[in-house]
Design a protein around this motif. Structure first.
Motif, PDB file in Angstrom:
ATOM      1  N   LEU A 102       0.827  -1.144   0.135  1.00 57.44           N
ATOM      2  CA  LEU A 102      -0.132  -0.006   0.113  1.00 57.44           C
ATOM      3  C   LEU A 102       0.821   1.281  -0.081  1.00 57.44           C
ATOM      4  O   LEU A 102       1.710   1.397   0.595  1.00 57.44           O
ATOM      5  CB  LEU A 102      -0.749  -0.023   1.110  1.00 57.44           C
ATOM      6  N   GLU A 103       0.453   2.129  -0.871  1.00 54.52           N
ATOM      7  CA  GLU A 103       1.174   3.524  -0.834  1.00 54.52           C
ATOM      8  C   GLU A 103       2.734   3.359  -1.170  1.00 54.52           C
ATOM      9  O   GLU A 103       3.300   4.363  -0.960  1.00 54.52           O
ATOM     10  CB  GLU A 103       0.879   4.174   0.227  1.00 54.52           C
ATOM     11  N   MET A 107      -3.404  -3.429 -11.470  1.00 53.42           N
ATOM     12  CA  MET A 107      -2.550  -3.491 -10.439  1.00 53.42           C
ATOM     13  C   MET A 107      -3.384  -4.125  -9.071  1.00 53.42           C
ATOM     14  O   MET A 107      -4.563  -3.720  -9.116  1.00 53.42           O
ATOM     15  CB  MET A 107      -2.352  -1.897 -10.001  1.00 53.42           C
ATOM     16  N   THR A 108      -2.767  -4.887  -8.535  1.00 47.90           N
ATOM     17  CA  THR A 108      -3.453  -5.430  -7.145  1.00 47.90           C
ATOM     18  C   THR A 108      -2.410  -4.823  -6.046  1.00 47.90           C
ATOM     19  O   THR A 108      -1.270  -4.891  -5.914  1.00 47.90           O
ATOM     20  CB  THR A 108      -3.161  -6.801  -7.241  1.00 47.90           C
ATOM     21  N   ALA A 109      -3.105  -4.213  -5.247  1.00 48.38           N
ATOM     22  CA  ALA A 109      -2.484  -3.555  -4.079  1.00 48.38           C
ATOM     23  C   ALA A 109      -3.031  -4.437  -2.846  1.00 48.38           C
ATOM     24  O   ALA A 109      -4.073  -4.877  -2.511  1.00 48.38           O
ATOM     25  CB  ALA A 109      -2.967  -1.928  -3.808  1.00 48.38           C
ATOM     26  N   ALA A 110      -2.016  -4.656  -1.772  1.00 44.62           N
ATOM     27  CA  ALA A 110      -2.326  -5.502  -0.724  1.00 44.62           C
ATOM     28  C   ALA A 110      -1.560  -4.782   0.416  1.00 44.62           C
ATOM     29  O   ALA A 110      -0.554  -4.130   0.410  1.00 44.62           O
ATOM     30  CB  ALA A 110      -1.696  -6.819  -0.900  1.00 44.62           C
ATOM     31  N   ASP A 111      -1.854  -5.061   1.756  1.00 39.52           N
ATOM     32  CA  ASP A 111      -1.456  -4.555   3.050  1.00 39.52           C
ATOM     33  C   ASP A 111      -0.256  -5.772   3.346  1.00 39.52           C
ATOM     34  O   ASP A 111      -0.769  -6.720   3.736  1.00 39.52           O
ATOM     35  CB  ASP A 111      -2.566  -4.676   4.011  1.00 39.52           C
ATOM     36  N   TRP A 112       1.156  -5.472   3.005  1.00 43.18           N
ATOM     37  CA  TRP A 112       2.070  -6.241   3.156  1.00 43.18           C
ATOM     38  C   TRP A 112       2.360  -6.322   4.872  1.00 43.18           C
ATOM     39  O   TRP A 112       3.266  -7.078   5.134  1.00 43.18           O
ATOM     40  CB  TRP A 112       3.224  -5.816   2.438  1.00 43.18           C
ATOM     41  N   GLY A 113       1.782  -5.257   5.464  1.00 44.13           N
ATOM     42  CA  GLY A 113       2.225  -5.348   7.160  1.00 44.13           C
ATOM     43  C   GLY A 113       3.664  -4.688   7.002  1.00 44.13           C
ATOM     44  O   GLY A 113       4.119  -3.785   6.422  1.00 44.13           O
TER      45      GLY A 113
END
Length: 632
Positions: A395-396, A485-491
């Motif tokens: 994310l971001e 685009m796939t966005a994910a929270d990688w932590g």
């Protein structure tokens, strides 16, 4: 140029060899961990003497880089103070002279064979004629060879205005595709007390003679320093270049004939910008306007009576007549010249030749060439399209769409082609130009910078390809294409911002050095104490784990210095690689990303991500005499 005035490359190679030998000796002066010593100096800059033996620890190593790296970059300056400018051989381009069947001279960069524009020519001399800077050193301009039959002209080009002098020669039928290197403009560029590895500053002068059957625009030659070409040549105005050569004639400077030719107030001009790039592709019947910005680079004012006129009849301009300047242009001033055209109704390759001249039939001051393609069958194919990173983006975080387009038609794409975003908002730009001309059946790769949103999800964008005049070019038969685009929270994760000791750096066997990575923390939580780099594999590590700090807040940056040592038994020329991984306080792997800070993109490493250090083992060094005496 006199073919007998040639340069032996051996002295230059000797200087470079001595510099490399000094660097190798400096790397070998470090005896390595465990070597006997009587004070810290014996252990080199990265060690200390403890109870008669050299020891190293991460604290000492982190304060010094112990790699022997060449200290003199290619910038035209004697950075290391040894009296030699730009020691590395790669800083210089050797230019060779070749002789044609009728005595004409041309130049090339391969001493074994002449360039393709000089077929049948043979080497004129046993060594290079002169040297140029291989990189764009401050104060230099590219030196281009323009060839037409048996005539070969050297042209000094302003990189910011390529469509000036070289394009003017190209518009007259010359092939100006060979760039020899970079020459200095004006007088000798080197500071007192320093010189290139071999030779010194030498003026390069251009000479002209009357036209012959094989060179209807005149014959041209160049000479070094005070030398003059054989034959009935006169010195020409228009080439102010300084090169590097070892020739007795260089010290005397240009001959008097050249000085006399330059005495009257010079009337010169150059194109500094043009609105439509040459080779732009338009649709049949399109209306287009070309604007040239021309600068007065001479010493005399251009009167308002001077005219803009076509070089030859047959122009498709709406007004093909001569038109005067709106006002006088003083030295250093600029004027914008404008011509409107209508493209043919059928496919064609159109060449327009215009000029600024004293009067409609008078001498040409500045040539203003312009070529464009009228295309009826323009199309594109999407060879591949991938998001980078290829997996879900954090994310971001910055990334990019990378695509390759193929031109399957028999018409070239000009620089006016561009990609236009129809929908979506993750890309940084909504309009992306094609970076270069794409010739028929050629390909081009394009990067579109983007940033992942703050919310996880799948994001799509629609894009289309357009010509310079706004016509849509079908891609795979459709008016637009989709990027996903796939966005994910990688932590919690980390981004690699930079590193020291570039991969492949030569290091002597047994020498120690430090590689430092700058990391930025990612995620939305603080890191607990205990995060560390852990050694995965390789033979360079002096420690298995390196702590990275007691606390690391989101978006915080930290430098992690890792002490490394090349094994003493490493074979010369061998490539040695170490890999490291990032773990948190619990020993769990943390994702790593490699950020390219030039294009603001993110690329995930394979697996959970590694840091790696790669070096090349140098050949064994011969100890210096004072080292042998100390050892005794």
């Amino acid at each position: 140029m006199n073919p007998d005035r040639t340069i032996d490359d051996a002295p230059r190679r000797a200087v470079v060899g001595l510099a490399l030998a000094w660097l190798a000796a400096a790397a070998c002066a470090d005896p390595g961990a465990g070597a006997r010593c009587d004070d810290d100096a014996v252990c080199g800059p990265c060690g200390r003497c403890v109870e008669g033996a050299c020891q190293f620890d991460s604290a000492a190593l982190a304060q010094s880089t112990c790699v022997a790296v060449a200290p003199d970059p290619c910038d035209g300056v004697d950075n290391d103070g040894n009296g030699v400018i730009d020691d590395p051989a790669g800083c210089w381009a050797a230019v060779w002279a070749f002789s044609g069947p009728d005595g004409a001279r041309c130049f090339g960069l391969d001493g074994r064979r002449a360039p393709p524009t000089c077929r049948g020519y043979r080497a004129a001399g046993a060594g290079p004629a002169f040297w140029l800077a291989s990189l764009p050193v401050p104060g230099t301009r590219p030196l281009v060879q323009c060839s037409h039959g048996e005539d070969h002209v050297l042209v000094s080009v302003d990189p910011a205005g390529w469509d000036g002098s070289a394009a003017a020669w190209a518009a007259l039928g010359y092939d100006c595709t060979l760039t020899l290197g970079h020459a200095w403009s004006g007088a000798a560029p080197f500071a007192a007390g320093a010189s290139p590895p071999d030779g010194g500053a030498c003026a390069l002068t251009r000479w002209t003679a009357d036209p012959v059957a094989t060179a209807p625009l005149g014959r041209h030659a160049v000479a070094l320093g005070a030398a003059r070409p054989d034959g009935d040549y006169t010195c020409a105005i228009g080439l102010a270049a300084t090169v590097v050569a070892r020739d007795p004639a260089c010290g005397a400077g240009p001959p008097d004939a050249c000085a006399e030719a330059a005495c009257p107030p010079a009337v010169r001009g150059e194109v500094v910008a043009q609105e439509l790039a040459s080779d732009v592709v338009v649709t049949p019947g399109a209306a287009l306007t070309q604007r040239w910005t021309v600068r007065n680079t001479g010493e005399a004012t251009w009167p308002a009576s001077w005219v803009l006129a076509p070089l030859a009849p047959g122009s498709r301009a709406l007004d093909a007549g001569a038109r005067p300047l709106a006002a006088a242009v003083p030295p250093g001033g600029e004027v914008t010249l404008e011509v409107a055209f209508t493209a043919p109704d059928a496919g064609a390759d159109v060449a327009e030749g215009w000029s600024l001249r004293e009067e409609p039939g008078g001498a040409v001051l500045v040539a203003l060439p312009f070529r464009y393609d009228v295309a009826t069958d323009v199309a594109a194919e999407l060879a591949w399209l991938i998001p980078v990173p290829t997996d879900a983006w954090p994310l971001e975080r910055y990334g990019r769409f990378r695509l390759r387009l193929t031109n399957p038609s028999d018409r070239g794409w000009g620089p006016g082609f561009h990609l236009v975003r129809e929908s979506g908002s993750v890309s940084r730009d909504a309009d992306v130009p094609i970076p270069r001309v794409v010739y028929p059946y050629g390909e081009v790769e394009i990067d579109i910078p983007a940033i992942a949103p703050a919310t996880a999800g799948v994001y799509r964008e629609r894009w289309r390809l357009e010509t310079g005049d706004g016509a849509v070019v079908p891609v795979d038969g459709a008016p637009s294409f989709t990027m996903v685009m796939t966005a994910a929270d990688w932590g919690r994760h980390a981004v690699v911002l930079s590193e020291t000791v570039p991969d492949g750096t030569p290091v002597a066997p047994g020498a120690t050095f430090v590689k430092t990575w700058r990391l930025r923390s990612g995620g939305r939580e603080d890191w607990q104490a205990g995060a560390r780099l852990r050694h995965v594999d390789g033979r360079l590590a002096l420690a298995e784990e390196i702590p990275i700090g007691s606390l690391w807040s989101p978006e915080g940056e930290i430098d992690v210095a890792v002490p490394l040592r090349v094994p003493p038994d490493a074979p010369p020329g061998a490539t040695l690689t170490d890999r490291w991984e990032l773990v948190d306080a619990k020993g769990e792997l943390v994702n790593l990303f490699d950020e390219d800070d030039i294009t603001l993109t993110v690329r995930p490493l394979s697996g959970p991500g590694w840091l790696w250090a790669t070096v090349t083992a140098q050949a064994p060094c011969v100890p210096r005499p004072n080292d042998q005496e100390h050892a005794l």
